[in-house]
Design a protein around this motif. Sequence first.
Motif, PDB file in Angstrom:
ATOM      1  N   ALA A  34      -3.548  74.447 -50.351  1.00  0.00           N
ATOM      2  CA  ALA A  34      -4.384  73.299 -50.009  1.00  0.00           C
ATOM      3  C   ALA A  34      -4.349  72.249 -51.113  1.00  0.00           C
ATOM      4  CB  ALA A  34      -5.822  73.756 -49.746  1.00  0.00           C
ATOM      5  N   VAL A  35      -4.488  72.707 -52.351  1.00  0.00           N
ATOM      6  CA  VAL A  35      -4.445  71.775 -53.490  1.00  0.00           C
ATOM      7  C   VAL A  35      -3.088  71.086 -53.568  1.00  0.00           C
ATOM      8  CG1 VAL A  35      -4.529  71.616 -56.003  1.00  0.00           C
ATOM      9  CG2 VAL A  35      -6.199  73.037 -54.796  1.00  0.00           C
ATOM     10  N   LYS A 167     -10.620  47.682 -49.638  1.00  0.00           N
ATOM     11  CA  LYS A 167     -10.756  48.850 -50.501  1.00  0.00           C
ATOM     12  C   LYS A 167      -9.573  49.790 -50.283  1.00  0.00           C
ATOM     13  CE  LYS A 167     -15.793  48.883 -50.868  1.00  0.00           C
ATOM     14  NZ  LYS A 167     -17.034  49.658 -50.651  1.00  0.00           N
ATOM     15  N   LEU A 168      -9.192  50.468 -51.338  1.00  0.00           N
ATOM     16  CA  LEU A 168      -8.075  51.399 -51.262  1.00  0.00           C
ATOM     17  C   LEU A 168      -8.450  52.597 -50.411  1.00  0.00           C
ATOM     18  CD1 LEU A 168      -5.234  52.261 -52.282  1.00  0.00           C
ATOM     19  CD2 LEU A 168      -6.396  53.352 -54.213  1.00  0.00           C
ATOM     20  N   VAL A 169      -7.582  52.924 -49.470  1.00  0.00           N
ATOM     21  CA  VAL A 169      -7.813  54.090 -48.613  1.00  0.00           C
ATOM     22  C   VAL A 169      -7.238  55.303 -49.332  1.00  0.00           C
ATOM     23  CG1 VAL A 169      -7.350  55.158 -46.382  1.00  0.00           C
ATOM     24  CG2 VAL A 169      -7.664  52.673 -46.547  1.00  0.00           C
ATOM     25  N   VAL A 170      -8.134  56.228 -49.746  1.00  0.00           N
ATOM     26  CA  VAL A 170      -7.684  57.423 -50.474  1.00  0.00           C
ATOM     27  C   VAL A 170      -8.083  58.671 -49.717  1.00  0.00           C
ATOM     28  CG1 VAL A 170      -7.829  58.730 -52.608  1.00  0.00           C
ATOM     29  CG2 VAL A 170      -7.795  56.246 -52.692  1.00  0.00           C
ATOM     30  N   ALA A 171      -9.361  58.949 -49.660  1.00  0.00           N
ATOM     31  CA  ALA A 171      -9.845  60.178 -49.012  1.00  0.00           C
ATOM     32  C   ALA A 171     -10.137  59.878 -47.552  1.00  0.00           C
ATOM     33  CB  ALA A 171     -11.095  60.698 -49.709  1.00  0.00           C
ATOM     34  N   ASP A 172      -9.181  60.082 -46.695  1.00  0.00           N
ATOM     35  CA  ASP A 172      -9.375  59.916 -45.267  1.00  0.00           C
ATOM     36  C   ASP A 172      -9.044  61.223 -44.566  1.00  0.00           C
ATOM     37  OD1 ASP A 172      -6.688  60.071 -45.437  1.00  0.00           O
ATOM     38  OD2 ASP A 172      -6.257  58.044 -44.755  1.00  0.00           O
ATOM     39  N   ARG A 173      -9.022  61.202 -43.257  1.00  0.00           N
ATOM     40  CA  ARG A 173      -8.798  62.439 -42.508  1.00  0.00           C
ATOM     41  C   ARG A 173      -7.406  63.004 -42.742  1.00  0.00           C
ATOM     42  NH1 ARG A 173      -6.166  61.631 -37.564  1.00  0.00           N
ATOM     43  NH2 ARG A 173      -5.696  59.469 -37.074  1.00  0.00           N
ATOM     44  N   ARG A 174      -6.464  62.141 -43.171  1.00  0.00           N
ATOM     45  CA  ARG A 174      -5.123  62.644 -43.453  1.00  0.00           C
ATOM     46  C   ARG A 174      -5.114  63.511 -44.709  1.00  0.00           C
ATOM     47  NH1 ARG A 174      -2.159  56.969 -42.991  1.00  0.00           N
ATOM     48  NH2 ARG A 174      -4.135  56.438 -43.972  1.00  0.00           N
ATOM     49  N   THR A 175      -6.034  63.229 -45.640  1.00  0.00           N
ATOM     50  CA  THR A 175      -6.157  64.091 -46.810  1.00  0.00           C
ATOM     51  C   THR A 175      -6.622  65.483 -46.391  1.00  0.00           C
ATOM     52  OG1 THR A 175      -6.747  62.154 -48.136  1.00  0.00           O
ATOM     53  CG2 THR A 175      -7.209  64.311 -49.086  1.00  0.00           C
ATOM     54  N   ALA A 176      -7.612  65.520 -45.499  1.00  0.00           N
ATOM     55  CA  ALA A 176      -8.082  66.812 -44.983  1.00  0.00           C
ATOM     56  C   ALA A 176      -6.982  67.529 -44.217  1.00  0.00           C
ATOM     57  CB  ALA A 176      -9.306  66.606 -44.088  1.00  0.00           C
ATOM     58  N   PHE A 180      -5.460  71.156 -45.022  1.00  0.00           N
ATOM     59  CA  PHE A 180      -5.386  72.213 -44.006  1.00  0.00           C
ATOM     60  C   PHE A 180      -3.962  72.707 -43.839  1.00  0.00           C
ATOM     61  CE2 PHE A 180      -4.647  73.501 -39.607  1.00  0.00           C
ATOM     62  CZ  PHE A 180      -5.576  74.526 -39.482  1.00  0.00           C
ATOM     63  N   LEU A 181      -3.013  71.763 -43.783  1.00  0.00           N
ATOM     64  CA  LEU A 181      -1.603  72.151 -43.627  1.00  0.00           C
ATOM     65  C   LEU A 181      -1.130  72.962 -44.823  1.00  0.00           C
ATOM     66  CD1 LEU A 181       1.057  71.997 -42.082  1.00  0.00           C
ATOM     67  CD2 LEU A 181       1.517  69.821 -43.227  1.00  0.00           C
ATOM     68  N   PHE A 184      -2.618  76.409 -44.597  1.00  0.00           N
ATOM     69  CA  PHE A 184      -1.946  77.181 -43.546  1.00  0.00           C
ATOM     70  C   PHE A 184      -0.569  77.659 -44.019  1.00  0.00           C
ATOM     71  CE2 PHE A 184       1.036  77.240 -39.950  1.00  0.00           C
ATOM     72  CZ  PHE A 184       0.462  78.242 -39.188  1.00  0.00           C
ATOM     73  N   LEU A 185       0.177  76.765 -44.668  1.00  0.00           N
ATOM     74  CA  LEU A 185       1.493  77.157 -45.168  1.00  0.00           C
ATOM     75  C   LEU A 185       1.366  78.214 -46.259  1.00  0.00           C
ATOM     76  CD1 LEU A 185       3.351  73.721 -45.314  1.00  0.00           C
ATOM     77  CD2 LEU A 185       3.688  75.582 -43.677  1.00  0.00           C
ATOM     78  N   GLY A 186       0.325  78.080 -47.117  1.00  0.00           N
ATOM     79  CA  GLY A 186       0.094  79.101 -48.139  1.00  0.00           C
ATOM     80  C   GLY A 186      -0.194  80.451 -47.514  1.00  0.00           C
TER      81      GLY A 186
END
Length: 321
Positions: A34-35, A167-176, A180-181, A184-186
């Motif tokens: 995840a990290v 504003k800079l888009v950083v933490a959005d749903r794509r980060t989540a 998650f991906l 899952f891969l881990g």
Amino acid sequence: MKDEYANEGMDIKKYMLCLLGKLPLILGAMVGGAVLGVLVYLVVRTVPESEREYSAYAKVYLDFAADETGEVYQAYNGYTWNDLMAADPIMELTLANLSADYTRAEAEAAIKAEILSDIRLLTITVTTHRSERTDAILGAAVQALETYGGQAKEFIEIHGIQKTDAKLVVADRRTAQAAFLGAFLGLLISLLGFSLYYVMDDRVFVAGDVRKMTDMSFVGYASGVEALKQDYEKNLAYLREKVGEIQICELDGDAFFSEEELRDMRKVAGVVLSLPFGKVHGAFASYVMEQLKVQDCALCGVAVRDADERFLRRYYGKNKT
């Protein structure tokens, strides 16, 4: 025996118990995945200048006029406004409020219009890769709508009531999604790695592992759960009555027996090969048993010692506690 070994199914219960023991490592792999997923996403999407996204929005109030029947125009919705913002005359008005280096394609791709609840309140969201361009397009779009509101018969007036800076888009749903991906891969990679290791690992843990490598009798567990140890002692006593003098020969790791130990084994009526729990591979144990036969040692059974009591309790169930 070779055919039986090849056709032997996987011991699912043993697999799950071994997997349970690796649970902290699997959870660690998920957290690490995840990290790593978030870091990769931030590097790819946020760190490079060309991939940064800046977003701003404005609230615009729509003061509708009445139609020929005296009713307020109701034909405008979120889908309508998306089309209107990309079409003339609003897009022409928007581009007129921008400098020449702004293209129609850039403006159309950047602007999103939606009615969230009240049809009189329009939300304009602009997203680009440059903060100054986001602010410029948003301001131009709001001005275009205000101008359009004074020209179109469907409106008395359109005016902006709220506008934010880019504003800079950083933490959005794509980060989540990246987290998650990655998790899952881990999980997937760790499970595949463990499963491959389990299939390749032929260490002796339980009676089924002994059955896979030899047709010799499994005498029992020399230590571990008390009830199982009692079975071992009863089986050993029976063999001594049936065969005569029995010698327990403890195999340690990958060390073969010395010449002196082999001579002692040839002197007795029977030999029970004792394997340490989970420390001897079945292939090596099979090799040792073949060598004992060549040395004329009367091998009459196999036992397991130093067993993990918790593992055995879970494997055999409460009726053996």
